[in-house]
Scaffold this motif. Structure first.
Motif, mmCIF file in Angstrom:
data_model
loop_
_atom_site.group_PDB
_atom_site.id
_atom_site.type_symbol
_atom_site.label_atom_id
_atom_site.label_comp_id
_atom_site.label_asym_id
_atom_site.label_seq_id
_atom_site.Cartn_x
_atom_site.Cartn_y
_atom_site.Cartn_z
ATOM 1 N N ALA A 1 40.955 106.709 72.898
ATOM 2 C CA ALA A 1 40.470 107.342 74.634
ATOM 3 C C ALA A 1 40.614 106.051 75.244
ATOM 4 O O ALA A 1 38.981 105.101 74.969
ATOM 5 N N THR B 1 32.141 107.893 84.171
ATOM 6 C CA THR B 1 30.982 108.872 84.539
ATOM 7 C C THR B 1 31.620 110.099 84.553
ATOM 8 O O THR B 1 31.054 111.449 85.083
ATOM 9 N N LEU C 1 34.564 111.146 81.600
ATOM 10 C CA LEU C 1 34.501 111.284 80.539
ATOM 11 C C LEU C 1 33.103 111.137 79.463
ATOM 12 O O LEU C 1 33.117 111.918 78.181
ATOM 13 N N ALA D 1 31.192 111.989 95.085
ATOM 14 C CA ALA D 1 30.065 111.338 94.121
ATOM 15 C C ALA D 1 28.527 110.904 94.806
ATOM 16 O O ALA D 1 28.599 111.027 95.632
ATOM 17 N N ILE E 1 27.620 106.462 90.908
ATOM 18 C CA ILE E 1 28.686 106.494 90.255
ATOM 19 C C ILE E 1 30.169 105.945 91.376
ATOM 20 O O ILE E 1 30.746 105.577 89.869
ATOM 21 N N ASN F 1 39.366 107.506 87.686
ATOM 22 C CA ASN F 1 39.621 108.971 89.157
ATOM 23 C C ASN F 1 40.808 109.106 89.393
ATOM 24 O O ASN F 1 40.632 110.585 89.312
ATOM 25 N N ARG G 1 36.982 120.405 87.475
ATOM 26 C CA ARG G 1 35.308 121.069 87.772
ATOM 27 C C ARG G 1 35.385 122.369 87.278
ATOM 28 O O ARG G 1 34.041 122.890 88.036
ATOM 29 N N LEU H 1 51.271 111.267 82.082
ATOM 30 C CA LEU H 1 51.606 109.760 81.678
ATOM 31 C C LEU H 1 51.769 110.433 79.964
ATOM 32 O O LEU H 1 50.987 111.408 79.841
ATOM 33 N N PHE I 1 31.959 118.328 95.608
ATOM 34 C CA PHE I 1 33.237 118.461 95.524
ATOM 35 C C PHE I 1 33.840 119.515 96.768
ATOM 36 O O PHE I 1 33.522 119.526 97.334
HETATM 37 C C1 LIG Z 1 27.742 114.467 88.852
HETATM 38 C C2 LIG Z 1 29.405 114.072 89.868
HETATM 39 C C3 LIG Z 1 29.399 114.153 91.420
HETATM 40 C C4 LIG Z 1 31.050 113.421 91.280
HETATM 41 N N1 LIG Z 1 31.650 114.052 93.029
HETATM 42 C C5 LIG Z 1 32.807 113.682 93.139
HETATM 43 C C6 LIG Z 1 33.505 113.520 94.900
HETATM 44 O O1 LIG Z 1 32.571 114.472 95.042
HETATM 45 N N2 LIG Z 1 34.519 113.872 94.470
HETATM 46 C C7 LIG Z 1 35.696 112.768 93.870
HETATM 47 O O2 LIG Z 1 36.957 112.524 93.651
HETATM 48 N N3 LIG Z 1 34.654 112.756 92.304
HETATM 49 C C8 LIG Z 1 33.144 113.155 92.034
HETATM 50 N N4 LIG Z 1 32.633 112.583 91.038
HETATM 51 C C9 LIG Z 1 33.234 112.112 90.315
HETATM 52 C C10 LIG Z 1 34.110 110.572 90.051
HETATM 53 O O3 LIG Z 1 34.845 110.149 91.083
HETATM 54 C C11 LIG Z 1 35.006 110.561 88.579
HETATM 55 O O4 LIG Z 1 34.324 110.633 87.512
HETATM 56 C C12 LIG Z 1 35.151 108.918 88.338
HETATM 57 O O5 LIG Z 1 35.934 108.990 89.702
HETATM 58 C C13 LIG Z 1 35.904 109.184 86.913
HETATM 59 O O6 LIG Z 1 36.305 107.604 86.693
HETATM 60 P P1 LIG Z 1 35.353 106.774 85.678
HETATM 61 O O7 LIG Z 1 36.228 104.980 85.412
HETATM 62 O O8 LIG Z 1 33.907 106.465 85.290
HETATM 63 O O9 LIG Z 1 36.640 107.263 84.454
HETATM 64 P P2 LIG Z 1 35.934 107.686 83.392
HETATM 65 O O10 LIG Z 1 35.041 108.525 83.151
HETATM 66 O O11 LIG Z 1 35.957 106.608 82.558
HETATM 67 O O12 LIG Z 1 37.702 108.492 82.055
HETATM 68 C C14 LIG Z 1 38.031 109.212 82.760
HETATM 69 C C15 LIG Z 1 39.256 110.146 82.527
HETATM 70 O O13 LIG Z 1 40.310 108.792 82.582
HETATM 71 C C16 LIG Z 1 40.281 108.090 81.327
HETATM 72 N N5 LIG Z 1 41.091 107.103 82.264
HETATM 73 C C17 LIG Z 1 40.141 105.726 82.068
HETATM 74 N N6 LIG Z 1 40.941 104.654 82.533
HETATM 75 C C18 LIG Z 1 42.146 104.284 82.066
HETATM 76 C C19 LIG Z 1 43.388 103.891 82.268
HETATM 77 N N7 LIG Z 1 43.099 102.703 82.791
HETATM 78 N N8 LIG Z 1 44.801 103.990 81.768
HETATM 79 C C20 LIG Z 1 44.318 105.697 81.526
HETATM 80 N N9 LIG Z 1 43.418 106.121 81.801
HETATM 81 C C21 LIG Z 1 42.025 105.708 81.737
HETATM 82 C C22 LIG Z 1 39.552 108.592 79.866
HETATM 83 O O14 LIG Z 1 39.784 107.490 78.791
HETATM 84 C C23 LIG Z 1 39.348 109.415 81.301
HETATM 85 O O15 LIG Z 1 40.091 110.617 80.421
HETATM 86 C C24 LIG Z 1 31.894 112.818 90.814
HETATM 87 C C25 LIG Z 1 31.073 112.556 89.576
HETATM 88 C C26 LIG Z 1 30.007 113.046 88.571
HETATM 89 C C27 LIG Z 1 29.406 112.425 87.763
#
Ligand SMILES: Cc1cc2nc3c(=O)[nH]c(=O)nc-3n(C[C@H](O)[C@H](O)[C@H](O)COP(=O)(O)OP(=O)(O)OC[C@H]3O[C@@H](n4cnc5c(N)ncnc54)[C@H](O)[C@@H]3O)c2cc1C
Ligand code: SF4
Length: 329
Positions: A25, A31, A33, A97, A101, A110, A116, A205, A238
């Protein structure tokens, strides 16, 4: 948490080499995963860290922007071209978020964040077709305040949680991906799926495909845009519903409008019926409500979320009034 291997991809080719191995993965900011792994909803055998590639935000030849998949959410929201030319995108990201985050989260992550729905996260006895295909859906007759009112199926009534993606839907963005079969582009409207009878698949995808960039077309000259999110708390929650809109007026008539709703469906919901009802007509409160009524005519509320069509309709009318008055840019 189940044990796993970790590898950092040096470039896109290296990411694809490792990411197409079964059990791998991609890891962005982690944040979402890592939470899913802690809850054992996700059990990858190997994480391929793609959080360092590619991270540029570039002007494209057509006057739009090309945003690297690994650009952090905070960097994108604060980028000058985004704040001035695509303010709805900046607002949508900042509505999500927390600052910490957003500092970690990537654009690609994202897009790929998962629902959720509480039952999806509850591996301790809840039935969930998205987590375990064929097991059932406890949300249909359970606690479903945050769930879908449009485009759901008997198999799944989950909503997509992203704020950023609602703005990208209204912006007619394109997702650039690369994979074993080569590079391709996916119109944003086709990137996320409705659940149908395969709710385990959130997007179009193919396995192992990597999101490398998101392209924004130029904004129409004279268009105003904004994003509004309605939620139970004013931070760290959210959306119950949200609206992203781009509108251009010709006098007091609507020359161009693009609308997307969040919190109402399994994907960011492009409101094509509302748009068709509005284009060429007057920019009045009644016209905005009539357009929302056209969009939500097919809504199928569940036990706890019958408030959503009315809330989304009022929010749309308020957003379009703000744009018509020129209170937003
Ligand atoms: C407490 C909390 C509150 C939140 N509140 C909000 C909110 O109000 N609004 C909102 O929009 N979001 C909210 N979020 C979610 C947050 O926006 C997402 O967790 C974040 O955008 C995920 O991005 P990441 O890079 O950390 O992804 P990751 O956690 O690293 O990955 C998420 C998914 O994307 C896949 N992935 C990552 N990069 C790629 C790539 N290049 N190609 C293909 N697949 C890929 C991973 O394999 C996984 O399946 C919240 C999260 C938390 C923990
Ligand atoms: S709504 Fe979807 S994610 Fe939630 S329990 Fe039902 S199948 Fe699972």
């Amino acid at each position: 948490m189940t044990p796993f291997d970790y590898a950092r991809a040096s470039d896109v080719a290296d990411a694809l080499r490792q990411g197409t191995i079964a059990g791998s993965a991609y890891l962005g900011g982690g944040t979402n995963l890592v939470d899913l792994m802690r809850e054992t909803v996700a059990r990858p055998e190997q994480l391929v860290d793609v959080s360092t590639l590619p991270v540029a935000i570039e002007e494209s030849e057509d006057g739009g922007l090309l945003i690297g998949g690994a650009v952090r959410n905070t960097v994108l929201a604060e980028h000058r071209a985004v704040r001035t030319r695509y303010p709805l995108l900046s607002r949508a990201i900042l509505a999500g978020a927390s600052a910490q985050i957003r500092n970690m989260a990537t654009v690609a992550g994202n897009l790929l964040q998962r629902t959720r729905c509480t039952y999806f996260y509850d591996t301790d006895g809840s039935r969930c077709n998205k987590r375990q295909p064929g097991s059932g859906c406890d949300a249909r007759d359970g606690f479903n305040r945050i769930h879908a009112v449009l485009g759901a199926s008997d198999a799944c009534v989950a909503t997509h949680p992203s704020d950023m993606c609602v703005a990208l839907a209204a912006l007619d963005a394109t997702v650039h991906v690369d994979g074993a079969a080569g590079a391709r582009t996916i119109p944003f409207a086709d990137f996320h799926r409705l659940p149908g009878d395969r709710p385990q698949r959130d997007t179009s995808l193919d396995p192992g495909e990597l999101v490398t960039a998101v392209a924004l077309p130029p904004m129409p000259v004279g268009a105003r845009s904004t994003y509004r999110k309605v939620r139970d708390r004013t931070s760290y929650a959210f959306a119950l519903v949200s609206v992203a809109a781009v509108m251009e007026l010709d006098g007091d008539r609507i020359r161009h409008v693009r609308i997307a709703f969040g919190g109402v469906a399994h994907k960011p919901w492009r409101a094509v019926k509302a748009e068709a009802a509005l284009i060429g007509g007057p920019a009045t409160h009644q016209a905005f409500l009539d357009a929302a009524a056209a969009e939500f005519a097919d809504a199928r509320p569940l036990r706890d979320n019958a408030f959503k069509p009315a809330l989304a309709s009022r929010t749309l009318a308020a957003v379009l009034e703000e744009l018509a008055k020129g209170d937003a840019t």
